[in-house]
Design a protein around this motif. Structure first.
Motif: not given
Length: 129
Positions: A110-125
């Motif tokens: 599947g697809s698992y999006p992730y973020i930086c919990s300190v800087h939520p604008y940082m995103k990846g998948t």
């Protein structure tokens, strides 16, 4: 003099054979883009996500189930790789500059999006196939 030259040449050839040879191609190294490219990792290979300049590199990563992924923070600020989906299947916790952590890709494709919990604008998948 000739036997000395032959001995020197033979020594040089032996040294080259023992140490190997590399070629860099002679051209400039490509610089990473701000958009951070995507990448794929072979099954059960250990792969990496590098955090630098407040960007995940690569921002999109495709791996096989159970792949070990090393996350390295090369920024001066703390960062995380925290899944945002149901059950949050992975989270590195806070990583200070120079720290690393290993996460394991989920076993379910599947697809698992992730973020930086300190800087939520940082995103990846992370895509598991």
């Amino acid at each position: 003099m000739r036997p000395v030259r032959i001995a020197v040449a033979a020594s040089a050839l032996c040294l080259a054979a023992l140490t190997g040879c590399t070629h860099t191609g002679g051209g400039p190294s490509p610089s990473p883009s701000a958009s951070a490219p995507s990448a794929s990792a072979p099954g059960n290979a250990r792969t990496r996500i590098v955090i630098k300049d407040f960007v995940y590199r690569p921002a999109t990563l495709t791996v096989r189930p159970g792949t070990k992924i090393t996350v390295v923070n090369e920024d001066s600020a703390p960062h995380t790789v925290t899944a945002t989906g149901a059950g949050k299947p992975f989270d590195t916790g806070n990583l200070a500059q120079g720290q690393s952590a290993v996460i394991t890709a989920p076993t379910k494709p599947g697809s698992y999006p992730y973020i930086c919990s300190v800087h939520p604008y940082m995103k990846g998948t992370l895509t598991v196939r």
